[in-house]
Design an enzyme around this catalytic site. Sequence first.
Site, PDB file in Angstrom:
ATOM      1  N   VAL A  11       0.479  -2.418  -2.397  1.00 39.61           N
ATOM      2  CA  VAL A  11       1.910  -3.193  -2.064  1.00 39.61           C
ATOM      3  C   VAL A  11       1.851  -4.698  -2.271  1.00 39.61           C
ATOM      4  CG1 VAL A  11       3.447  -3.719  -0.394  1.00 39.61           C
ATOM      5  CG2 VAL A  11       2.676  -1.337  -0.745  1.00 39.61           C
ATOM      6  N   GLU A 154       8.965  -1.489   1.784  1.00 41.12           N
ATOM      7  CA  GLU A 154       8.754  -1.305   0.378  1.00 41.12           C
ATOM      8  C   GLU A 154       8.795   0.228   0.059  1.00 41.12           C
ATOM      9  OE1 GLU A 154       8.591  -3.163  -2.217  1.00 41.12           O
ATOM     10  OE2 GLU A 154       8.575  -1.116  -3.204  1.00 41.12           O
ATOM     11  N   PHE A 155       9.355   0.683  -0.788  1.00 40.00           N
ATOM     12  CA  PHE A 155       9.588   1.996  -1.297  1.00 40.00           C
ATOM     13  C   PHE A 155       9.037   2.476  -2.534  1.00 40.00           C
ATOM     14  CE2 PHE A 155      13.295   0.657   1.013  1.00 40.00           C
ATOM     15  CZ  PHE A 155      13.113   1.396   2.186  1.00 40.00           C
ATOM     16  N   LEU A 156       7.968   1.785  -3.023  1.00 42.80           N
ATOM     17  CA  LEU A 156       7.235   2.244  -4.356  1.00 42.80           C
ATOM     18  C   LEU A 156       6.492   3.353  -4.067  1.00 42.80           C
ATOM     19  CD1 LEU A 156       4.210   0.996  -4.283  1.00 42.80           C
ATOM     20  CD2 LEU A 156       5.120  -0.994  -4.737  1.00 42.80           C
ATOM     21  N   PHE A 255      10.461  16.487  -4.544  1.00 42.90           N
ATOM     22  CA  PHE A 255       9.714  16.596  -3.281  1.00 42.90           C
ATOM     23  C   PHE A 255       9.824  18.139  -2.877  1.00 42.90           C
ATOM     24  CE2 PHE A 255       7.325  12.951  -2.226  1.00 42.90           C
ATOM     25  CZ  PHE A 255       8.198  12.074  -3.257  1.00 42.90           C
ATOM     26  N   CYS A 266       0.671   6.968   3.311  1.00 42.29           N
ATOM     27  CA  CYS A 266       1.765   6.525   3.708  1.00 42.29           C
ATOM     28  C   CYS A 266       2.238   7.829   4.611  1.00 42.29           C
ATOM     29  CB  CYS A 266       2.886   6.311   2.751  1.00 42.29           C
ATOM     30  SG  CYS A 266       2.420   4.525   2.011  1.00 42.29           S
TER      31      CYS A 266
HETATM   32  N1  LIG Z   1       0.429   2.278  -0.960  1.00 38.75           N
HETATM   33  C1  LIG Z   1       1.808   2.638  -1.133  1.00 38.75           C
HETATM   34  O1  LIG Z   1       2.361   3.423  -1.794  1.00 38.75           O
HETATM   35  C2  LIG Z   1       2.899   1.902   0.023  1.00 38.75           C
HETATM   36  C3  LIG Z   1       4.001   2.033  -0.406  1.00 38.75           C
HETATM   37  C4  LIG Z   1       5.111   1.547   0.555  1.00 38.75           C
HETATM   38  C5  LIG Z   1       4.499   0.828   1.860  1.00 38.75           C
HETATM   39  N2  LIG Z   1       3.433   0.883   1.958  1.00 38.75           N
HETATM   40  C6  LIG Z   1       3.193  -0.097   3.174  1.00 38.75           C
HETATM   41  O2  LIG Z   1       2.468  -1.266   2.873  1.00 38.75           O
HETATM   42  C7  LIG Z   1       1.584  -1.697   3.674  1.00 38.75           C
HETATM   43  C8  LIG Z   1       0.269  -2.047   2.812  1.00 38.75           C
HETATM   44  O3  LIG Z   1      -0.128  -0.844   2.291  1.00 38.75           O
HETATM   45  P1  LIG Z   1      -1.225  -0.939   0.913  1.00 38.75           P
HETATM   46  O4  LIG Z   1      -1.578   0.482   0.807  1.00 38.75           O
HETATM   47  O5  LIG Z   1      -0.859  -1.965   0.064  1.00 38.75           O
HETATM   48  O6  LIG Z   1      -2.561  -1.264   1.890  1.00 38.75           O
HETATM   49  P2  LIG Z   1      -4.062  -1.393   1.374  1.00 38.75           P
HETATM   50  O7  LIG Z   1      -5.029  -1.138   2.385  1.00 38.75           O
HETATM   51  O8  LIG Z   1      -4.101  -0.920  -0.009  1.00 38.75           O
HETATM   52  O9  LIG Z   1      -4.355  -3.269   1.303  1.00 38.75           O
HETATM   53  C9  LIG Z   1      -4.178  -4.175   2.371  1.00 38.75           C
HETATM   54  C10 LIG Z   1      -5.047  -5.289   2.016  1.00 38.75           C
HETATM   55  O10 LIG Z   1      -4.661  -6.400   2.981  1.00 38.75           O
HETATM   56  C11 LIG Z   1      -5.687  -7.256   3.119  1.00 38.75           C
HETATM   57  N3  LIG Z   1      -5.778  -7.779   4.445  1.00 38.75           N
HETATM   58  C12 LIG Z   1      -5.907  -7.295   5.720  1.00 38.75           C
HETATM   59  N4  LIG Z   1      -5.820  -8.344   6.506  1.00 38.75           N
HETATM   60  C13 LIG Z   1      -5.349  -9.305   5.767  1.00 38.75           C
HETATM   61  C14 LIG Z   1      -5.392 -10.886   6.298  1.00 38.75           C
HETATM   62  N5  LIG Z   1      -5.305 -11.267   7.758  1.00 38.75           N
HETATM   63  N6  LIG Z   1      -5.004 -11.489   5.228  1.00 38.75           N
HETATM   64  C15 LIG Z   1      -5.052 -11.307   4.106  1.00 38.75           C
HETATM   65  N7  LIG Z   1      -5.319 -10.073   3.723  1.00 38.75           N
HETATM   66  C16 LIG Z   1      -5.617  -9.013   4.510  1.00 38.75           C
HETATM   67  C17 LIG Z   1      -6.834  -5.989   2.890  1.00 38.75           C
HETATM   68  O11 LIG Z   1      -8.246  -6.602   2.736  1.00 38.75           O
HETATM   69  C18 LIG Z   1      -6.285  -5.384   1.825  1.00 38.75           C
HETATM   70  O12 LIG Z   1      -6.831  -5.896   0.575  1.00 38.75           O
HETATM   71  C19 LIG Z   1       1.045  -0.492   4.574  1.00 38.75           C
HETATM   72  O13 LIG Z   1       1.887  -0.841   5.719  1.00 38.75           O
HETATM   73  C20 LIG Z   1       1.964   0.646   3.967  1.00 38.75           C
HETATM   74  O14 LIG Z   1       2.188   1.574   4.870  1.00 38.75           O
HETATM   75  C21 LIG Z   1       2.473   1.262   1.232  1.00 38.75           C
END
Ligand SMILES: NC(=O)c1ccc[n+]([C@@H]2O[C@H](COP(=O)([O-])OP(=O)(O)OC[C@H]3O[C@@H](n4cnc5c(N)ncnc54)[C@H](O)[C@@H]3O)[C@@H](O)[C@H]2O)c1
Length: 447
Positions: A11, A154-156, A255, A266
């Site tokens: 994200v 975020e909805f991606l 879906f 997610c």
């Molecule tokens: N992956 C998806 O498709 C998606 C879609 C919509 C929403 N989300 C939501 O978005 C959020 C992030 O998901 P993601 O998949 O990108 O997570 P991810 O695990 O891929 O990435 C999270 C990142 O945050 C970093 N991090 C952790 N603590 C930190 C700090 N204090 N300072 C700086 N960096 C830090 C980690 O090292 C990691 O690189 C979650 O809540 C998820 O539910 C994800």
Amino acid sequence: MRLTMVGTGYVGLVTGVCFAGTGNDVTCLDVDARKIDALRQGRCPIYEPGLEELLERNIKNGRLRFTTDATEAYKDAELIFICVGTPSDDAGHADLKYVLAAADDIAAALKRFPGKPRTVVVKSTVPVGTTLKVRDRIRAAAPGTKFGIANNPEFLKEGDAITDFNKPDRVVVGVEDEETGALFRRLYDPFVRNGHPIFLMDILSSEMVKYASNNFLATKISFINEMANLCEAYGADIGKVREGMCADKRIGSQFLYPGLGYGGSCFPKDTLACIAMGQSAGVPVSVSQAVHDTNQHQRDRFFARIESHFGGNLKGKSLAFWGLAFKPRTDDVREAPALTLIRKALAAGATVRAFDPVASETARAELGNGPTIVSEMYEAAKGADALVICTDWDDFKSPDFDRLAAALKSPVVFDGRNLYRPDELVRRGFTYYSVGRAGAAPGSRAR
Ligand SMILES: NC(=O)c1ccc[n+]([C@@H]2O[C@H](COP(=O)([O-])OP(=O)(O)OC[C@H]3O[C@@H](n4cnc5c(N)ncnc54)[C@H](O)[C@@H]3O)[C@@H](O)[C@H]2O)c1
């Protein structure tokens, strides 16, 4: 605008790159130094179609920077987006430790650099009430500093993240005042030129929109799987049932594909978080619970089918797996059905050779040396007692069936994504198992 992304995962990175693409000045902060090193060199640490090109372009034009240094990241930021992970804890609640740690870092930065107007935005998916908790925590740690607060779920979708971000169906923002709302309208204006809406609302509702959306999509998947299982029991074909059902505009077709159920970072955790929110508030959440249970059951049921084909004993059997990622066009293997099935197969005494177009490394990090992961799909099938298909990558949709049959020790396919026509596979001499199509080829060996 000067923006900082806290967390450069799926994200944070996509958001940062896309905002840089519309002319903002973006700094991406992460605690993972290896990730930041790779990104500085223009190397993308995740597989996401189109992301690496945009990354390179925006680094070159000077609008995108990467750092592990919180001071550098926060000093001049006008908008700070918290994009860190919110995984499930042991009880199924969203674990907020990364979000709260980021809030503490931000509070420290606000104290060091007071006087600049800033807005802290929670973009991570968080239980209702968390954004206000973040606000209060920063206020308590940095009293007297001025900052706005917002929630911007975020909805991606992984695999289509760039398109989804650049052309969102909607943008949802939870705000406390009109000024912050106006800021978001300016920020997202280039992304909604297609006329799609920006919904400004209160923060609690905005947080809930994300859970309600993901929970609903997960419900569709569990629902169609339940119908598929009924089809199997009664000899109906879920493919035909799906067509007949989805022609109804009220139902739609997205879906509603039967298979191994949902995975990823997610749906599983967000469904559990909804259940946990309900339990904490004393509100019955039996639909969400059933959605989760059905999803877990779907994998067990498919594995039982594999075992049963081998007379209940997988010891000494060799299984080929096509697909490790939880869905196509991503290298994300979090909660991937393939990993569950591979672990079960290994525990039952089988050997596993697996292939995925892009998720070998991420899967190896999870599974270690248990399975052999190979770099070519027919190589995985070589000498195997059966092929198990777990991800509907395009690569698997029209294979060379003769080559596949020649590679396998016995021509048996367990298709967890219904990629093929049962009658065709049977005609080609395969024993073919799929989901919800028991009656698809009467009298055949398709199950
Ligand atoms: N992956 C998806 O498709 C998606 C879609 C919509 C929403 N989300 C939501 O978005 C959020 C992030 O998901 P993601 O998949 O990108 O997570 P991810 O695990 O891929 O990435 C999270 C990142 O945050 C970093 N991090 C952790 N603590 C930190 C700090 N204090 N300072 C700086 N960096 C830090 C980690 O090292 C990691 O690189 C979650 O809540 C998820 O539910 C994800």
